[in-house]
Design an enzyme around this catalytic site. Structure first.
Site, PDB file in Angstrom:
ATOM      1  N   ARG A 100       0.881  -1.191   0.000  1.00  0.00           N
ATOM      2  CA  ARG A 100       0.000   0.000   0.000  1.00  0.00           C
ATOM      3  C   ARG A 100       0.903   1.221   0.000  1.00  0.00           C
ATOM      4  O   ARG A 100       1.726   1.379   0.917  1.00  0.00           O
ATOM      5  CB  ARG A 100      -0.913  -0.006   1.219  1.00  0.00           C
ATOM      6  CG  ARG A 100      -1.674   1.284   1.405  1.00  0.00           C
ATOM      7  CD  ARG A 100      -2.792   1.192   2.409  1.00  0.00           C
ATOM      8  NE  ARG A 100      -3.921   0.463   1.883  1.00  0.00           N
ATOM      9  CZ  ARG A 100      -5.167   0.524   2.373  1.00  0.00           C
ATOM     10  NH1 ARG A 100      -5.432   1.274   3.413  1.00  0.00           N
ATOM     11  NH2 ARG A 100      -6.130  -0.167   1.829  1.00  0.00           N
ATOM     12  N   HIS A 127      -7.243   0.892  -6.747  1.00  0.00           N
ATOM     13  CA  HIS A 127      -7.490   0.012  -5.588  1.00  0.00           C
ATOM     14  C   HIS A 127      -8.117  -1.277  -6.143  1.00  0.00           C
ATOM     15  O   HIS A 127      -9.284  -1.572  -5.909  1.00  0.00           O
ATOM     16  CB  HIS A 127      -8.411   0.711  -4.589  1.00  0.00           C
ATOM     17  CG  HIS A 127      -8.393   0.115  -3.211  1.00  0.00           C
ATOM     18  ND1 HIS A 127      -7.589  -0.962  -2.859  1.00  0.00           N
ATOM     19  CD2 HIS A 127      -9.089   0.447  -2.080  1.00  0.00           C
ATOM     20  CE1 HIS A 127      -7.796  -1.250  -1.580  1.00  0.00           C
ATOM     21  NE2 HIS A 127      -8.697  -0.420  -1.090  1.00  0.00           N
ATOM     22  N   GLN A 130      -9.921  -3.971  -3.925  1.00  0.00           N
ATOM     23  CA  GLN A 130     -11.254  -3.520  -3.531  1.00  0.00           C
ATOM     24  C   GLN A 130     -12.252  -3.826  -4.650  1.00  0.00           C
ATOM     25  O   GLN A 130     -13.364  -4.303  -4.407  1.00  0.00           O
ATOM     26  CB  GLN A 130     -11.206  -2.001  -3.254  1.00  0.00           C
ATOM     27  CG  GLN A 130     -12.537  -1.408  -2.851  1.00  0.00           C
ATOM     28  CD  GLN A 130     -12.993  -1.900  -1.485  1.00  0.00           C
ATOM     29  OE1 GLN A 130     -12.242  -1.835  -0.530  1.00  0.00           O
ATOM     30  NE2 GLN A 130     -14.212  -2.409  -1.407  1.00  0.00           N
ATOM     31  N   ASP A 222     -17.421   6.784  -1.985  1.00  0.00           N
ATOM     32  CA  ASP A 222     -16.184   6.684  -1.195  1.00  0.00           C
ATOM     33  C   ASP A 222     -15.936   8.071  -0.611  1.00  0.00           C
ATOM     34  O   ASP A 222     -16.555   9.062  -1.032  1.00  0.00           O
ATOM     35  CB  ASP A 222     -15.024   6.233  -2.110  1.00  0.00           C
ATOM     36  CG  ASP A 222     -13.699   6.092  -1.367  1.00  0.00           C
ATOM     37  OD1 ASP A 222     -13.725   5.943  -0.116  1.00  0.00           O
ATOM     38  OD2 ASP A 222     -12.630   6.138  -2.010  1.00  0.00           O
ATOM     39  N   CYS A 263     -16.557   1.334   0.175  1.00  0.00           N
ATOM     40  CA  CYS A 263     -15.363   0.522   0.447  1.00  0.00           C
ATOM     41  C   CYS A 263     -14.979   0.575   1.926  1.00  0.00           C
ATOM     42  O   CYS A 263     -14.301  -0.328   2.403  1.00  0.00           O
ATOM     43  CB  CYS A 263     -14.205   0.994  -0.414  1.00  0.00           C
ATOM     44  SG  CYS A 263     -13.850   2.743  -0.179  1.00  0.00           S
ATOM     45  N   ARG A 291     -13.639  -8.856   0.734  1.00  0.00           N
ATOM     46  CA  ARG A 291     -12.219  -8.555   0.524  1.00  0.00           C
ATOM     47  C   ARG A 291     -11.387  -9.811   0.778  1.00  0.00           C
ATOM     48  O   ARG A 291     -10.490 -10.159   0.019  1.00  0.00           O
ATOM     49  CB  ARG A 291     -11.757  -7.432   1.486  1.00  0.00           C
ATOM     50  CG  ARG A 291     -12.397  -6.074   1.253  1.00  0.00           C
ATOM     51  CD  ARG A 291     -11.966  -5.471  -0.075  1.00  0.00           C
ATOM     52  NE  ARG A 291     -10.529  -5.445  -0.215  1.00  0.00           N
ATOM     53  CZ  ARG A 291      -9.741  -4.457   0.220  1.00  0.00           C
ATOM     54  NH1 ARG A 291     -10.263  -3.407   0.785  1.00  0.00           N
ATOM     55  NH2 ARG A 291      -8.428  -4.509   0.033  1.00  0.00           N
TER      56      ARG A 291
END
Ligand code: CP
Ligand code: NVA
Length: 308
Positions: A100, A127, A130, A222, A263, A291
């Site tokens: 990340r 992402h 996700q 988001d 998310c 996930r």
């Protein structure tokens, strides 16, 4: 050896294989063959994480592998060692790097290791893990995903880009509503449109949230202020609020059966109201659970070449 830095690193057919396995594993349990039994996965994170970190480590454990977590600052990276050298050295010890990062370029540097897959656990641009969980959630809640419509409302950020690209790859229609200056980057939209030509998905960009949610089966948002953008907070909130907030009034323009997706983590009262986030249409916790299932099947696919 394959990396997963963005949705387009997998072909539509491969995405389907990974998401289908995740659905199977969620329903019937993980394979007894322990597909990651002799594998070690290292997680290297520059930013905080709850879901991504824990779901990856849980997924590796469920498939019989080992994982370790390292904060960026704990490595010699914090003292100036190059990202490329770090990737090359880690590749001598472990079988996969899950990273990340703030700048997507750091993932590209890690991927130069030439030996082991690098998985994007979120960057400023994408992402993709996700997005796999999002697609799985869409499959869980729609009888005919090919006839479903997803509406993304808010910032054309990393989550929006990967969602748009995964929907395009899966043949799911998507409409994205953002303020004009926060549209997803042109080159990312182009990639989505190219795949959509093959799959028949429609990809629409608008600045009108009501138009986007019309007839939508899924309404997704988001945060307006992503990690690393805190200095822009006041300016961004002024641009997004109140028009781009997902609230009961906006939801009433979607199908009555529409599901709400996020998310997480959420900034309640900004991009979404508590009544929607915790209301009967919300599927956020299934989405979070997914996930783990999609990351498990992704790891099995990248490290074993199959998801059995
Ligand atoms: N959705 C997501 O990536 O959450 P975390 O930041 O908690 O990993
Ligand atoms: N867009 C958000 C997603 C967090 C999971 C961020 O980058 O901070």
């Amino acid at each position: 050896m394959r990396h997963f830095l963005e949705v387009g690193d997998l072909k539509p057919k491969e995405i389907d294989v990974i998401v289908s396995a995740a659905l199977r594993w969620r329903k019937r349990g993980y394979p007894r063959t322990r597909p990651l039994r002799d594998k070690t996965v290292v997680l290297v994170f520059q930013k905080p994480s709850t879901r991504t970190r824990v779901s990856f480590q849980a997924a590796v454990a469920k498939l019989g592998g080992e994982s370790m977590y390292l904060g960026w600052g704990e490595l010699q990276l914090g003292r100036g060692e190059s990202v490329e050298d770090t990737g090359k050295v880690l590749a001598r010890y472990v079988d996969c790097i899950v990273a990340r990062v703030f700048g997507h370029g750091d993932l590209v540097e890690l991927a130069k290791n030439g030996r082991i897959p690098v998985i994007n656990a979120l960057s400023d641009k994408h992402h993709p893990c996700q997005a796999l969980a999002d697609l799985m959630t869409i499959y869980m809640y729609s009888k005919k995903p090919y006839q479903s419509k997803v509406a993304f409302i808010g910032d054309g950020n990393n989550v929006c880009v990967s969602l748009m690209q995964v929907c395009a790859a899966a043949g799911v229609d998507i409409a994205v509503a953002t303020p004009p200056s926060y549209r997803p980057p042109e080159e990312e939209v182009k990639k989505a449109l190219k795949v959509a030509e093959e799959t028949g998905a429609s990809v629409i960009l608008t600045d009108d949230p009501r138009e986007a949610v019309r007839d939508a089966d899924f309404v997704y948002t988001d945060v307006f202020v992503s990690m690393g953008q805190e200095a822009e907070r006041n300016r961004k909130l002024a641009e997004f609020l109140p028009t781009y907030q997902v609230n009961a009034s906006l939801m009433s323009h979607a199908k009555p059966t529409a599901k709400f997706m996020h998310c997480m983590p959420m900034h309640l009262g900004e991009e979404v109201t508590p009544e929607v986030a915790y209301g009967p249409q919300s599927v956020i916790y299934d989405q979070a659970e997914n996930r783990m299932h999609t990351e498990a099947s992704l790891l099995a696919y990248l490290l074993r070449g199959r998801v059995k």
